[in-house]
Design a protein around this motif. Structure first.
Motif, short mmCIF file in Angstrom:
data_model
loop_
_atom_site.label_atom_id
_atom_site.label_comp_id
_atom_site.label_asym_id
_atom_site.label_seq_id
_atom_site.Cartn_x
_atom_site.Cartn_y
_atom_site.Cartn_z
N ALA A 1 -31.08 12.74 -10.65
CA ALA A 1 -31.52 14.10 -10.31
C ALA A 1 -32.11 14.70 -11.57
N PRO A 2 -32.99 15.69 -11.43
CA PRO A 2 -33.69 16.23 -12.60
C PRO A 2 -32.84 17.11 -13.52
N LEU A 3 -31.59 17.37 -13.16
CA LEU A 3 -30.77 18.28 -13.95
C LEU A 3 -30.61 17.80 -15.38
N ALA A 4 -30.88 18.67 -16.33
CA ALA A 4 -30.63 18.40 -17.75
C ALA A 4 -30.24 19.72 -18.39
N ARG A 5 -28.93 19.94 -18.52
CA ARG A 5 -28.44 21.23 -19.03
C ARG A 5 -27.35 20.98 -20.06
N LEU A 6 -27.39 21.75 -21.13
CA LEU A 6 -26.37 21.69 -22.16
C LEU A 6 -26.04 23.10 -22.62
N ASP A 7 -24.92 23.64 -22.13
CA ASP A 7 -24.44 24.94 -22.59
C ASP A 7 -23.78 24.75 -23.95
N ILE A 8 -24.09 25.61 -24.90
CA ILE A 8 -23.49 25.54 -26.22
C ILE A 8 -22.98 26.92 -26.63
N GLY A 9 -22.08 26.96 -27.60
CA GLY A 9 -21.59 28.24 -28.09
C GLY A 9 -20.56 28.07 -29.17
N GLU A 10 -20.42 29.08 -29.98
CA GLU A 10 -19.40 29.07 -31.03
C GLU A 10 -18.02 29.22 -30.41
N GLN A 11 -17.06 28.56 -31.02
CA GLN A 11 -15.70 28.61 -30.50
C GLN A 11 -15.11 30.02 -30.53
N ASP A 12 -15.55 30.84 -31.48
CA ASP A 12 -14.98 32.19 -31.59
C ASP A 12 -15.69 33.21 -30.70
N GLY A 13 -16.67 32.77 -29.91
CA GLY A 13 -17.33 33.66 -28.97
C GLY A 13 -18.50 34.44 -29.53
N THR A 14 -18.81 34.27 -30.80
CA THR A 14 -19.97 34.95 -31.35
C THR A 14 -21.25 34.20 -30.95
N VAL A 15 -22.36 34.92 -30.95
CA VAL A 15 -23.66 34.30 -30.71
C VAL A 15 -24.35 34.20 -32.06
N SER A 16 -24.22 33.02 -32.66
CA SER A 16 -24.66 32.83 -34.04
C SER A 16 -26.13 32.44 -34.11
N ALA A 17 -26.70 32.61 -35.31
CA ALA A 17 -28.09 32.21 -35.53
C ALA A 17 -28.24 30.70 -35.39
N ARG A 18 -27.23 29.92 -35.83
CA ARG A 18 -27.37 28.46 -35.72
C ARG A 18 -27.33 28.01 -34.27
N ALA A 19 -26.50 28.65 -33.46
CA ALA A 19 -26.46 28.30 -32.04
C ALA A 19 -27.79 28.63 -31.37
N GLU A 20 -28.38 29.76 -31.74
CA GLU A 20 -29.68 30.12 -31.18
C GLU A 20 -30.75 29.13 -31.60
N ARG A 21 -30.72 28.66 -32.86
CA ARG A 21 -31.70 27.67 -33.31
C ARG A 21 -31.54 26.36 -32.54
N ILE A 22 -30.30 25.92 -32.38
CA ILE A 22 -30.05 24.69 -31.64
C ILE A 22 -30.52 24.83 -30.20
N GLY A 23 -30.21 25.96 -29.58
CA GLY A 23 -30.65 26.21 -28.21
C GLY A 23 -32.16 26.16 -28.07
N ALA A 24 -32.87 26.72 -29.04
CA ALA A 24 -34.33 26.73 -29.00
C ALA A 24 -34.89 25.31 -29.09
N VAL A 25 -34.30 24.48 -29.95
CA VAL A 25 -34.75 23.09 -30.07
C VAL A 25 -34.52 22.34 -28.76
N LEU A 26 -33.36 22.51 -28.17
CA LEU A 26 -33.05 21.83 -26.90
C LEU A 26 -34.01 22.28 -25.79
N ARG A 27 -34.25 23.57 -25.73
CA ARG A 27 -35.15 24.07 -24.68
C ARG A 27 -36.57 23.57 -24.88
N GLY A 28 -36.97 23.40 -26.14
CA GLY A 28 -38.30 22.86 -26.42
C GLY A 28 -38.47 21.44 -25.92
#
Length: 333
Positions: free
Chosen positions: A142-169
């Motif tokens: 199936a075409p599904l390709a999803r990877l939810d990521i996040g910091e363990q402490d619940g913050t939305v960090s700059a590094r998580a956003e960078r990783i998310g952008a690379v994955l989405r690209g």
């Protein structure tokens, strides 16, 4: 971003192939046998339709060749190979490295925190519909390709956003979550409920549901396991409960999880990582989970038989052995 994918199986191989195809700097850490196969065939992704096939030439390293550091490590191995993989990937971890594990459950996150410190690993929940076939190719069901990521402490960090952008690209749906531990708990609930219903009964979802008494099993298992998640601070919303029951309690459904395939093929399962750890947490919260405990025992017996075969001992209940009633004994072979 310099990316190391640990493992090139159905999940890590697929996500890593997407990243490689998108032009990212990706290296796969693999065992020598897998490296040889990939050098010969390339990393191939095959779809369900004719002509839906593509391949990349992966950059490969084995553990003795690995040097670091890397910016991102995607840890995509089964629980049985986790401890060795952690030691193998250690040279890739530097002060700025982020590790995103793709295993189910939570024991691996505790182990990564202990090994590398609590700030290195992010939480991750992978959702792909892929299998590794007999040739070593990745079959995309199936075409599904999803990877939810996040910091363990619940913050939305700059590094998580960078990783998310690379994955989405690379075409991967990659939301950055401020509740990633909750997402991990809820997937754990789904995986273990699905595995318990089909593994304990040794049948498909439909086999279980369509048998007298079967419709009650899925909801009963789910209630037990969801109670553990709630006690940990991650109650299951009604919408997720309904979605889980739609999978694990459905008439005529042919569905089974990967654990069922491993169980019926006589392969090891992730019993301790998925079920044993969950049962331990239930006891720590003072919860009674008889169906979860029974499933854990059932899978442990399976693992014990596998271990006996590896060591050359005879199967304690080989195929074709029958039991009979005798007046001087009860259930004596």
């Amino acid at each position: 971003m310099k990316i190391l994918v640990v493992g090139a199986g159905a999940t890590g191989g697929y996500l890593g192939a997407l990243l490689t195809r998108a032009g990212e700097d990706v290296t796969f850490l693999v065992r020598p046998a897998r490296a040889a196969a990939l050098r010969e065939r390339g990393l191939r992704v095959v779809g369900r339709e004719a002509g839906d096939e593509w391949a990349v030439e992966p950059r490969l390293v084995t553990a003795d060749e690995l040097t670091g550091p890397y910016d991102l490590v995607l840890l995509a191995v089964k629980a049985s190979g986790f401890a060795r993989a952690v030691e193998d990937l250690a040279p890739a971890v530097g002060p700025e490295t982020a590790i995103v594990p793709l295993l189910n459950g939570l024991a691996h996150l505790d182990a990564l925190n202990e090994r590398f410190g609590p700030s290195v690993a992010l939480g991750g929940v992978a959702r792909v519909v892929t299998v590794l076939d007999g040739t070593g190719d990745i079959r995309r069901l199936a075409p599904l390709a999803r990877l939810d990521i996040g910091e363990q402490d619940g913050t939305v960090s700059a590094r998580a956003e960078r990783i998310g952008a690379v994955l989405r690209g690379a075409g991967i749906d990659a939301p950055v979550s401020d509740r990633i531990l909750t997402a991990m708990w809820h997937k754990w609930v789904f995986i273990t409920t699905f595995g318990a219903v089909t593994g304990l009964m040794r049948g498909t979802v439909g086999d279980v549901y369509d048998t007298p008494g079967g419709p009650a099993l899925g909801p009963a298992v789910l209630d037990e396991i969801a109670a553990v998640s709630a006690a940990a601070g991650h109650p299951l919303p009604e919408s997720e409960r309904a979605a889980t029951l739609a999978v694990v309690a459905a008439p005529g459904s042919p569905m089974v999880p990967s654990l069922y395939h491993d169980l019926t093929a006589g392969r090891p399962t992730e019993v301790e990582h998925l079920f044993g750890d969950l049962a331990d947490r239930a006891r720590a919260y003072g919860l009674a989970t008889p169906l979860l405990d029974l499933t854990t025992l059932h899978l442990r017996v399976h693992e014990r038989r596998i271990a006996a075969k590896v060591q050359g001992a005879p199967d304690p209940d080989p195929p074709g052995r029958h039991w009979e009633a005798r007046p001087d004994r009860q259930n004596t072979p």
